[in-house]
Design a protein around this motif. Structure first.
Motif, PDB file in Angstrom:
ATOM      1  N   ALA A  52       0.835  -1.204   0.000  1.00  0.00           N
ATOM      2  CA  ALA A  52       0.000   0.000   0.000  1.00  0.00           C
ATOM      3  C   ALA A  52       0.872   1.258   0.000  1.00  0.00           C
ATOM      4  N   GLN A  53       1.924   1.260   0.812  1.00  0.00           N
ATOM      5  CA  GLN A  53       2.838   2.405   0.851  1.00  0.00           C
ATOM      6  C   GLN A  53       3.463   2.646  -0.522  1.00  0.00           C
ATOM      7  N   ILE A  54       3.948   1.585  -1.141  1.00  0.00           N
ATOM      8  CA  ILE A  54       4.566   1.704  -2.463  1.00  0.00           C
ATOM      9  C   ILE A  54       3.544   2.179  -3.483  1.00  0.00           C
ATOM     10  N   ALA A  55       2.350   1.601  -3.449  1.00  0.00           N
ATOM     11  CA  ALA A  55       1.313   1.952  -4.432  1.00  0.00           C
ATOM     12  C   ALA A  55       0.947   3.430  -4.364  1.00  0.00           C
ATOM     13  N   TYR A  56       1.038   4.025  -3.193  1.00  0.00           N
ATOM     14  CA  TYR A  56       0.719   5.448  -3.058  1.00  0.00           C
ATOM     15  C   TYR A  56       1.913   6.367  -3.299  1.00  0.00           C
ATOM     16  N   PRO A 145      -2.014   4.418 -11.146  1.00  0.00           N
ATOM     17  CA  PRO A 145      -1.615   5.805 -10.915  1.00  0.00           C
ATOM     18  C   PRO A 145      -1.785   6.709 -12.137  1.00  0.00           C
ATOM     19  N   TRP A 146      -2.173   6.169 -13.267  1.00  0.00           N
ATOM     20  CA  TRP A 146      -2.327   6.969 -14.489  1.00  0.00           C
ATOM     21  C   TRP A 146      -3.688   7.652 -14.547  1.00  0.00           C
ATOM     22  N   ARG A 147      -4.723   6.969 -14.124  1.00  0.00           N
ATOM     23  CA  ARG A 147      -6.110   7.368 -14.374  1.00  0.00           C
ATOM     24  C   ARG A 147      -6.437   8.796 -13.927  1.00  0.00           C
ATOM     25  N   LYS A 148      -6.072   9.170 -12.724  1.00  0.00           N
ATOM     26  CA  LYS A 148      -6.360  10.513 -12.214  1.00  0.00           C
ATOM     27  C   LYS A 148      -5.283  11.518 -12.627  1.00  0.00           C
ATOM     28  N   GLY A 149      -4.149  10.999 -13.032  1.00  0.00           N
ATOM     29  CA  GLY A 149      -3.041  11.869 -13.415  1.00  0.00           C
ATOM     30  C   GLY A 149      -2.171  12.261 -12.237  1.00  0.00           C
TER      31      GLY A 149
END
Length: 183
Positions: A52-56, A145-149
């Motif tokens: 979760a930390q990495i994903a954010y 991480p692409w969708r919202k920019g």
């Protein structure tokens, strides 16, 4: 006076658009970690928290490296024109997959997926998916991480993603190879 105010507001909006996104809240990270733990009783809570930390946080680093200063489709245009180094959705997915796999998780597996591969009107979209070890991507969580920019994370269970119908990357690539051979 009205023109000056309008100009001031426009300037503030432009500056805000160029600013880095705010760091994620601890509650956001905790929610994702909880969702990853809930994938299976065998998921190690420490691994779930680390994923979760990495994903954010890793996408925020990538956004700086990719020189992201625009919404996704505009940034894509800049990448395709050669004025930005990376930042297409598959770049985000590839880099996210690689970074998550570096952790050597023992209770989690990282999948890659592609959506819209068989649709003429929409462009392909790629992502990484976190799942419990031994489970397929459909039982996992999309980390996009692409969708919202700007490297801001979108996540949800794969089957709950109403915007994209995901297929395994290898399946999509195999279909494309077959089509090239037949074509």
């Amino acid at each position: 006076m009205g023109f000056f105010r309008l100009l001031l507001i426009a300037g503030c909006v432009l500056l805000a658009a160029c600013a880095e996104p705010a760091p994620p809240e601890e509650a956001e990270i905790a929610d994702l970690a909880r969702a990853i733990r809930a994938l299976d009783t065998r998921v190690d809570p420490v691994e779930a928290e680390r994923a979760a930390q990495i994903a954010y946080f890793y996408p925020l680093q990538l956004a700086r490296e990719y020189e992201v200063s625009d919404p996704p489709l505009i940034h894509n245009t800049k990448v395709n024109m050669g004025s930005r180094p990376r930042g297409l959705c598959w770049h985000w997915a590839e880099d996210m997959e690689r970074r998550l796999k570096q952790e050597g998780f023992e209770t989690l597996v990282i999948h890659r997926a592609i959506a819209n591969s068989d649709t003429l009107l929409r462009i392909d979209h790629s992502t990484a998916i976190v799942a419990a070890k031994g489970e397929d991507m459909y039982d996992g969580i999309v980390v996009d991480p692409w969708r919202k920019g700007y490297g801001r994370l979108t996540w949800m269970p794969t089957l709950e993603d109403r915007q994209y119908k995901w297929k395994p990357q290898q399946e999509v690539l195999a279909t494309r190879r077959e089509e090239r051979v037949e074509g």
